[in-house]
Structure formats: structure tokens, C-alpha cells
Write an enzyme that holds these catalytic residues in place. Structure first.
Site, PDB file in Angstrom:
ATOM      1  N   GLU A   1       1.002  -0.837  -0.111  1.00 45.23           N
ATOM      2  CA  GLU A   1      -0.027  -0.365   0.088  1.00 45.23           C
ATOM      3  C   GLU A   1       1.011   1.378  -0.239  1.00 45.23           C
ATOM      4  O   GLU A   1       0.357   2.401   0.840  1.00 45.23           O
ATOM      5  CB  GLU A   1      -0.715   0.209   1.103  1.00 45.23           C
ATOM      6  CG  GLU A   1      -1.875  -0.799   1.317  1.00 45.23           C
ATOM      7  CD  GLU A   1      -2.825  -0.922   2.257  1.00 45.23           C
ATOM      8  OE1 GLU A   1      -2.461  -0.474   3.515  1.00 45.23           O
ATOM      9  OE2 GLU A   1      -4.574  -1.606   2.163  1.00 45.23           O
TER      10      GLU A   1
ATOM     11  N   GLU B   1      -6.683  -7.948  -0.153  1.00 48.38           N
ATOM     12  CA  GLU B   1      -7.652  -7.458   0.762  1.00 48.38           C
ATOM     13  C   GLU B   1      -8.703  -7.163   0.790  1.00 48.38           C
ATOM     14  O   GLU B   1      -9.247  -6.482   0.957  1.00 48.38           O
ATOM     15  CB  GLU B   1      -6.960  -6.494   1.547  1.00 48.38           C
ATOM     16  CG  GLU B   1      -5.332  -7.006   1.882  1.00 48.38           C
ATOM     17  CD  GLU B   1      -4.282  -5.715   3.243  1.00 48.38           C
ATOM     18  OE1 GLU B   1      -5.113  -5.191   3.372  1.00 48.38           O
ATOM     19  OE2 GLU B   1      -2.874  -5.451   2.856  1.00 48.38           O
TER      20      GLU B   1
HETATM   21  C1  GAL Z   1      -4.155  -2.002   5.293  1.00 52.05           C
HETATM   22  C2  GAL Z   1      -3.059  -2.812   5.531  1.00 52.05           C
HETATM   23  C3  GAL Z   1      -3.108  -4.081   6.097  1.00 52.05           C
HETATM   24  C4  GAL Z   1      -4.076  -4.091   7.358  1.00 52.05           C
HETATM   25  C5  GAL Z   1      -4.905  -3.642   6.937  1.00 52.05           C
HETATM   26  C6  GAL Z   1      -5.819  -2.901   8.730  1.00 52.05           C
HETATM   27  O1  GAL Z   1      -4.598  -0.955   4.663  1.00 52.05           O
HETATM   28  O2  GAL Z   1      -2.879  -3.007   3.985  1.00 52.05           O
HETATM   29  O3  GAL Z   1      -1.808  -4.674   6.336  1.00 52.05           O
HETATM   30  O4  GAL Z   1      -3.037  -3.057   8.198  1.00 52.05           O
HETATM   31  O5  GAL Z   1      -5.308  -2.069   6.221  1.00 52.05           O
HETATM   32  O6  GAL Z   1      -6.539  -4.184   8.513  1.00 52.05           O
END
Ligand code: GAL
Length: 844
Positions: free
Chosen positions: A182, A251
Site C-alpha cells: 500500500e 485485501e
Molecule cells: C491495510 C493494510 C493491512 C492492514 C489493514 C487493516 O491498509 O495493508 O496490512 O493493516 O489495512 O487491517
């Protein structure tokens, strides 16, 4: 040729064949990742190996496979693998090779997110804190010392994977790797150097020659051939930065993480399923649940500020490794439905038609005549009846129906056909050791941590020091101590030598002791400002401030420089006159960590324990120790820390993490039933307001033996350890489910080869989760218009009088049963009304 040599050659050739036969060529095109030239629909889930134990891994992986996953995604945790520079740890929970091999053994693929920046609510985002002390280093930017370390570690991991032949190109399970994480969310803060760093990160990764593609998430300008991927609650609107790249979602947040002081987030499965379905509907081909199993932040691994020890995440597999129903089951059905469409989804681009306002149909029709369609109602309020290809369909608001043959509905995201069997905790006292006849309370021994400076390595420094620079995160604790002579006539004193101690900290917790007594404390995420009324004495006084970190920051531009500790000012002032003295620039004495940490009291081995009664309780800074028998059976174990304040706990020398049952969730924003319809956000669905954020702390089964276990606590605030109890977690005995006549027939009634559907009515199926259990009773059954949820179902106006007897007959005495939801079976108690069957059954 000598015979021996011949055998050698033959063996060599055979080995080559084995390798060649299993090696896979992973590439991609504009639609999908391709394995050996064949496009794939892939469903993935995150499991972070150090958030569970190697003993749990096979079961978690199997449950993921049973839930319909093809891929397991994990970060690589640099600070776990290289706690000290050049001293590596690939053992136990950090046995990455073992984890990847177990995934391979189950027949699943791996997406390895090497980063090495992870974020992940993990301490310092996964960076080892020693990195911060390298002269001239600047993290995540075009900085030579940082790039050298990042490259060294990335190469180390890639080499390890290669040595073990774990890349798909070598016959292993890893089909994809990630560099950075990110970075696009923050790169503008790093200016031009950020851009060149990002490009460097890409080419450095590519130079490592893994033989499989790389991705960067949330990096819109990821250079070719790196695939830029999306993270978020929804990614259906995402398009990759080149039309040679597939649409991938790294994600999909299945819930959200918990912080100390926060209510508990949850994400309704109807919405999660909607997000997934619309992503595949809109031509996505790879989606990963973050998390599929969240797990536990053992030791001091939780990020910050103030991330809790539980990392349950409302994931389909809960913190303890039990499937969360109906979330897991509903998603499993969704995955089956999507896979029924795989050939058509991958063969063509969709024909998209509007079926009305907020109503969209996407049909994937191949030249060979196969056809799959997704019908979406993206409206948040009204259910709709739509006509598609001449047939009519009912689409609840915010839902998607999947039609693997463009005609029959295999699945609708809002119609759950998986039973709820909520898990329960059963309580039991911390058992007295079997060998001991003493009373429970007296089974504890203790060691009082000195208040203030007690270690030989304490040092003096003028002014207030930032904490991470001082402790290098070797400990959560830093003492700031000051001695003062008071004459009694100082202007900052009120009558009776009273004053107000003012102290400011940037996190996360401060205890103020005056002359060895706790005078007050405070905590916060960023800024803590304390004003504590105190009493001084004429003559010598000590002010001891204990500053405590609760997870180092892990997210945001320059998170590594956020800092912690008492940065001041610290002053004494008169409550009446306002006259004050600033102590910030005085000569302070510092002590990193606690004495008990130095002598490793956590291991339980030290001889420095006092067993005299009475046991001191409700006093700050006491180490406690006891022995206990583990709860019998094999159910997952938790310790309920209610009764204690805050601290760290160890079981048989293994740190189970920070406990803090007195951290209360703010009383704001919770809803009993959260409407799944409409866009989800991290604070949309919250529960547990006004209650402790976390009382239960996971103790992995493999860390305890039947008897003679040691539990050590370092209690900071003051608490009563004798109040601690055990809880074991089991699947609930009730099974509840409501299936309506408008539900699709079970997705199992489709076969992927022939797509021949036994197009019967919907079916309600129940199955006791424990294999030795059977359904012993039906607590509720109603075919008609029942209302309510598990535990409080009630009959509606319309009810078939035969409901209970039919369900009883079909179910009682068996482990599982199926009941067709139709008037053919139950008769029709109210014509023209869509009826439902609601059942609550008990298993034992
Ligand atoms: C995203 C990040 C993850 C985790 C998630 C929140 O921004 O890539 O590693 O932190 O947010 O759980």
C-alpha cells in the site's frame, strides 16, 4: 558405461522429470492469473503464520480448503525473522518454510507478501526496530541504507523459498509475491524520492527472479510487469493500470481489527458475500479475504497504537481456530457458486445490461454455448423483481444472485443457507495444582517490582527522552525518575505541600508515582495530558513516571518516526495560584525495562518468588506466579483476566501477550443488529460498547500440558490474580436456520461437470458440528411466517401445524438432516404468501 553410473543417470533423469512434471508456469493476461497457460478464478484467504501455532496450522489450512479457498495469503514478518541484525529465526511460529509446505500439502497455493513492510497491525509494521538505528536511514524512500537492508531481507526470503523449491516455477505452491504494501496510499508524502523508491522496489523484486509474478497493492502506478492490486471493503470498481493485467483484490476486509478501548467491529456476511460476488461479476478473478483467520498477537507483536491482543477480525475462522457460522458456511456456498461459473467467467468478457435502476445483469456467454450470469441489486432499500432472459427473479436489496447456467439461481448473497451454531465459552476456575493441598489463593507467589530506578544500567540525562530511541523497544517500559528537595515554601506548592503534577506523553500509558506511591495514570492513542493532584513532603521527594508502550505504530507515512513516551512538558503547579515549575529540562534518571524482565521472571524459573501470605493484591507492579492444571479435553483454551488490571502474561515461559481487561470500549456507535445493506465502513457495525474491549486471551493448547503448568503475570496497575479463570471454547449445541421458499436450492445440488440441477425446492439442512453428536431435540420448528433469530424464534400468524413433527421425524437421532422447504411437505397454511421454515435444534 558402468552400471552404477547408468543408475545415477537414470535417477537424475527421473528426478528431473518429477520436477518438470510438477513445476507450473504462472503468467497472467488481462483477465486472470494463468497456471500453465490456463486462466484461473482464485479465491484466497489470509492466515498470518505467527498469529497461530504450527500445531494449529494444518487444521486452519484444512478448514480454509473446506471453505473453498484455493490460495493462502500471508505477509512475511521481518522483525519476527530477524529480531537482531543477522540473527535469524525461522523456528516455531516463525517456521515459514513449514507453513508454506503445509499449505502445499493441502493442495493449495500461496501468495507470499514479502513486503518487507507489512503494516498488518503488527509491531512497527513488521520492521525490526534495530533498523531505525542504522546511521542515515530513512524508511520506505530512496535511501541507500534502507534499500540495502530491504533488498538483503527480501533476497534472503526469496533464496530460502528457492532453496526449498517453493515457487510454483520450481514445483512449489507460491504463485505470486508482493513487494512493498500500500505504498501508493502514502507515497506523495515522500515526494520525488518516493516515486524513485517505488520503482526501485519493483525492479529489485523482479531482479530476484522468482519465476512467478509480483504484485504491489494500492499502487496505481506499479511499473510493468508488476500487477497493481486493490485493497478495501469493495474493489468491484477497481481497474488495473494496464489492459494486460488482471483485476485482483489482495485485501477484502472480512471485518476489522480491535483496539484496546474500542468496541468490537463485525461485518455481516451478507455484505461480505455481496462485495465478493460483485467483484467477480465485474470481471475480477482473484480475491483474498483479509483475514480468513486473524488469530492472536502473542508476545509484544501487536501494532499500535493500542492494538488488542486478539486479532480475531470477525474472520470466517475465529481467533481460536473454530469456524464462525454462518459466515464460513455462507461464503463456502458462495465460492461453490462462483466456481460453477468459472469456465464462462474466464472465457469471455461480460455483456452488461441494466434491468432497472440499481439493477444490473452481467452475462458471460461463451461461443461453445455455456453461459453464467450475475444479477445485482445494488440498491440499499428496495427488493426488486427483475426479468432476465424471459425469467423472473426476486432480488433482495444489496444482493446478487448467481446463475451458473444463466437460468437457475445457485446462490443469492442475502439468502443464508448455513446454520448458525454460535460458539460458547464454558468457564472453569484456574484449577489448583493436583499435587497441592493448599487453598487456591495461597497458590500464588509474587515478586514486587521496585518502584522507580532499581537496575545498575540506569543512566542520567538532562531533559525528557523519546521512548523508542531510548528503549529500542527491548521492553514496553521506561522509567523517568527525578529526585527533588522541597523546602516547603515554594510558590508552586499549595498548603500542606500539595501541588498538581502535569505531564504530557505521546503514548501510550503513563503511571505517576510520588514517593513510591501510585498517584495517577492515563493512557491514549496519541496525546496524553495528565494533571494529578499530589502531596509532596519537606525534604527529599521522588517523582517516578513509568511510561509504557502498547504496540508501536504500524501505519501511515513516517509511522516509524511517530515516537512514544513522555516528551513533556512535565511540571509542578499550584492549583490555587497557578504558579509552576517546569521540570522538563532537569537531570532525569532513566531505566529501560523492569528488573523482573532482566531476571526473566516471565520464564517462571527464577527462584526469586515469595510465597508468604497474604498475597498482595490491588497494588501496582507486582509479578505473580502460579501453577495450574489445564482444562481437560481438546477445546481451545482462553484465560479470562477479569479481576486484573493490565500487564503481560506468560504460560510455561511463552508470552501470550498483553492483557488489559480494564480497558473499556467507548460507549458509542454500537448497534444490536447492523443493517448489512449499503456500504460497509470500519465503524459501521460495532458491538460490546461500554464493556472491556478484551477479557479473554488465547492460550494455544500446545503450550499447556495436562498438569504442572506455570502462569506468570506482570500486573502493572493493580489487580487480584486469584480472580483469573479459564474458559474453553466449544461449538454451540444449538443449530439455527431459517430458509424461505424463495431461497435457491442448495448449491450442492449442482454438479460442476454437467451443471445438471436437481431443481427441487429449497432445502434446510442441519449438521451437528461435532462428529460424535446427534440432534437430540428440536426446540423450535415453524413453517409459515416465523420471526426472530436463534434463541428467540417465534411463530407468525401463519404456521403449518405439522412443522414440529415433520422436522423431528427427519432430524432427531441423526447427526445431519435435510428438510425440503415446501408446501408439498408441510401443506399450505397460507396461500399466496412466501413461507419460511425456521428451526432450532440441539445437538449433543
Ligand atoms: C491495510 C493494510 C493491512 C492492514 C489493514 C487493516 O491498509 O495493508 O496490512 O493493516 O489495512 O487491517
Amino acid at each position: 558405461m558402468a552400471r552404477g553410473r547408468k543408475i545415477e543417470i537414470v535417477t537424475f533423469v527421473l528426478l528431473q522429470i518429477v520436477v518438470v512434471a510438477t513445476a507450473a508456469n504462472v503468467t497472467y493476461d488481462h483477465r486472470a492469473l494463468m497456471i500453465d497457460g490456463k486462466r484461473k478464478i482464485l479465491i484466497s484467504g489470509s492466515i498470518h503464520y505467527p498469529r497461530s501455532t504450527p500445531e494449529m496450522w494444518p487444521d486452519l489450512i484444512q478448514k480454509s480448503k473446506d471453505g473453498g479457498l484455493d490460495v493462502i495469503e500471508t505477509y512475511v514478518f521481518w522483525n519476527g525473522h530477524e529480531p537482531e541484525k543477522n540473527k535469524y529465526n525461522f523456528e516455531g511460529r516463525y517456521d515459514l518454510v513449514k507453513f508454506v509446505k503445509l499449505v502445499a500439502k493441502a493442495g493449495l497455493y500461496v501468495h507470499l507478501r514479502i513486503g518487507p513492510y507489512a503494516c498488518a497491525e503488527w509491531n512497527y509494521g513488521g520492521f525490526p526496530v534495530w533498523l531505525h538505528f542504522i546511521p542515515g536511514i530513512k524508511f520506505r524512500t530512496d535511501n541507500e541504507p534502507f534499500k540495502a537492508e530491504m533488498q538483503r531481507f527480501t533476497a534472503k526470503i526469496v533464496d530460502l523459498m528457492k532453496q526449498e523449491k517453493l515457487y510454483a516455477s520450481q514445483g512449489g505452491p507460491i504463485i505470486l509475491s508482493q513487494t512493498e504494501n500500500e505504498y501508493g496510499n502514502v507515497d506523495s508524502s515522500y515526494g520525488a524520492a518516493g516515486k524513485s523508491y517505488m520503482k526501485w522496489s519493483a525492479s529489485m523484486a523482479l531482479s530476484l527472479d522468482t519465476g512467478v509474478p509480483w504484485n504491489m497493492c494500492q499502487q496505481g502506478d506499479a511499473p510493468d510487469p508488476i500487477i497493481n492490486t486493490c485493497n478495501g471493503f469493495y474493489c468491484d470498481q477497481f481497474t488495473p493500470n494496464s489492459n494486460n493485467k488482471p483485476k485482483m483484490w489482495t485485501e477484502n476486509w472480512s471485518g476489522w481489527f480491535l483496539g484496546f478501548g474500542d468496541p468490537t467491529p463485525y461485518r455481516p456476511v451478507e455484505d461480505l458475500a455481496f462485495a465478493v460476488a460483485i467483484f467477480y461479476q465485474r470481471s475480477g478473478t482473484f480475491m483474498n479475504y483479509y483475514m480468513y483467520h486473524g488469530g492472536t498477537n502473542f508476545e509484544r507483536t501487536s501494532g499500535g497504537p493500542l492494538i488488542s491482543t486478539s486479532y480475531d477480525y470477525d474472520a470466517p475462522i475465529d481467533e481460536y481456530g473454530l469456524v464462525r457460522q454462518p459466515k464460513w458456511g455462507h461464503l463456502r456456498d458462495l465460492h461453490k457458486a462462483i466456481k460453477l461459473c468459472e469456465d464462462a467467467l474466464l472465457a469471455t468478457d461480460p455483456t452488461v445490461t441494466s434491468l432497472g435502476s440499481n439493477l444490473v445483469a452481467s452475462a458471460y456467454k461463451t461461443s461453445s454455448g455455456s453461459c453464467a450470469a450475475f444479477l445485482a441489486n445494488i440498491g440499499t432499500e428496495s427488493d426488486a423483481n427483475v426479468t432476465f432472459n424471459g425469467n423472473s427473479y426476486h432480488l433482495p436489496a444489496w444482493s446478487i444472485s448467481i446463475l451458473p447456467d444463466c437460468k437457475n439461481v445457485a446462490f443469492n448473497t442475502a439468502k443464508i443457507n448455513a446454520a448458525t451454531d454460535s460458539t460458547t465459552f464454558s468457564r472453569q476456575p484456574l484449577k489448583p495444582n493436583a499435587d497441592s493441598s493448599e487453598e487456591l489463593g495461597s497458590q500464588w507467589s509474587y515478586n514486587k517490582e521496585p518502584i522507580g530506578i532499581s537496575k545498575a544500567d540506569a543512566f542520567l540525562k538532562p531533559g525528557l527522552l523519546e521512548q523508542i530511541n531510548t528503549t529500542a523497544d527491548k521492553s514496553d517500559y521506561l522509567w523517568y525518575s527525578l529526585r527533588m528537595d522541597i523546602k516547603g515554601d515554594e510558590t508552586f506548592l499549595d498548603e500542606g505541600s500539595k501541588a498538581v503534577l502535569h505531564a504530557q506523553s505521546i503514548g501510550q500509558l503513563v503511571y505517576a508515582f510520588i514517593n513510591g506511591k501510585l498517584a495517577g495514570s492515563g493512557n491514549g492513542k496519541q496525546k496524553i495530558s495528565l494533571d494529578i493532584p499530589i502531596n509532596l513532603v519537606t525534604g527529599k521527594n521522588t517523582i517516578d513516571l513509568l511510561s509504557v508502550t502498547v504496540g508501536l505504530a504500524n501505519y501511515g507515512a513516517f509511522f516509524d518516526l511517530v515516537g512514544a513516551g513522555i516528551t513533556g512538558p512535565v511540571s509542578l503547579k499550584s492549583a490555587k495560584s497557578g504558579s509552576s515549575i517546569d521540570l522538563s529540562l532537569q537531570q532525569w534518571t532513566y531505566q529501560v525495562g523492569l528488573k523482573g524482565e532482566d531476571i526473566d521472571l516471565g520464564s517462571g524459573d527464577s527462584s526469586e518468588w515469595v510465597s508468604k501470605s497474604p498475597l498482595p493484591t490491588m497494588q501496582p507492579l507486582i509479578w505473580y506466579k502460579t501453577t495450574f492444571d489445564a482444562p481437560s479435553g481438546s477445546d481451545p483454551v482462553a484465560i479470562d483476566f477479569t479481576g486484573t488490571g493490565k500487564g503481560i502474561a506468560w504460560v510455561n515461559g511463552q508470552s501470550i501477550g498483553r492483557y488489559w481487561p480494564t480497558s473499556i470500549a467507548r460507549n458509542d456507535g454500537c448497534t444490536d443488529s447492523c443493517d448489512y445493506r449499503g456500504s460497509y465502513r470500519a465503524n459501521k457495525c460495532l458491538k460490546n460498547c461500554g464493556k472491556p474491549s478484551q477479557t479473554l486471551y488465547h492460550v494455544p493448547r500446545s503450550w499447556v500440558k495436562p498438569s504442572g503448568n506455570t502462569l506468570v503475570l506482570l500486573e502493572e496497575m493493580g489487580g487480584d490474580p486469584t480472580k483469573i479463570s479459564f474458559a474453553t471454547k466449544q461449538r454451540g449445541s444449538s443449530q439455527c436456520l431459517t430458509v424461505s421458499q424463495s431461497h435457491p436450492a442448495p448449491v450442492e445440488s449442482w454438479t460442476s461437470d454437467s451443471k445438471i440441477l436437481n431443481r427441487a425446492s429449497p432445502v434446510l439442512s442441519l449438521k451437528c458440528p461435532v462428529s460424535t453428536h446427534v440432534i437430540t431435540s428440536i426446540k423450535f420448528a415453524s413453517f409459515g411466517t416465523p420471526t426472530g433469530t436463534c434463541g428467540n424464534f417465534s411463530h407468525g400468524r401463519c404456521i403449518s401445524p405439522r412443522s414440529l413433527s415433520i422436522v423431528r421425524k427427519a432430524c432427531v437421532g441423526s447427526r445431519s438432516c435435510k428438510v425440503e422447504v415446501s408446501s408439498r411437505v408441510f401443506g399450505d397454511p397460507c396461500r399466496g404468501v412466501v413461507k419460511s421454515l425456521a428451526v432450532e435444534a440441539s445437538c449433543s
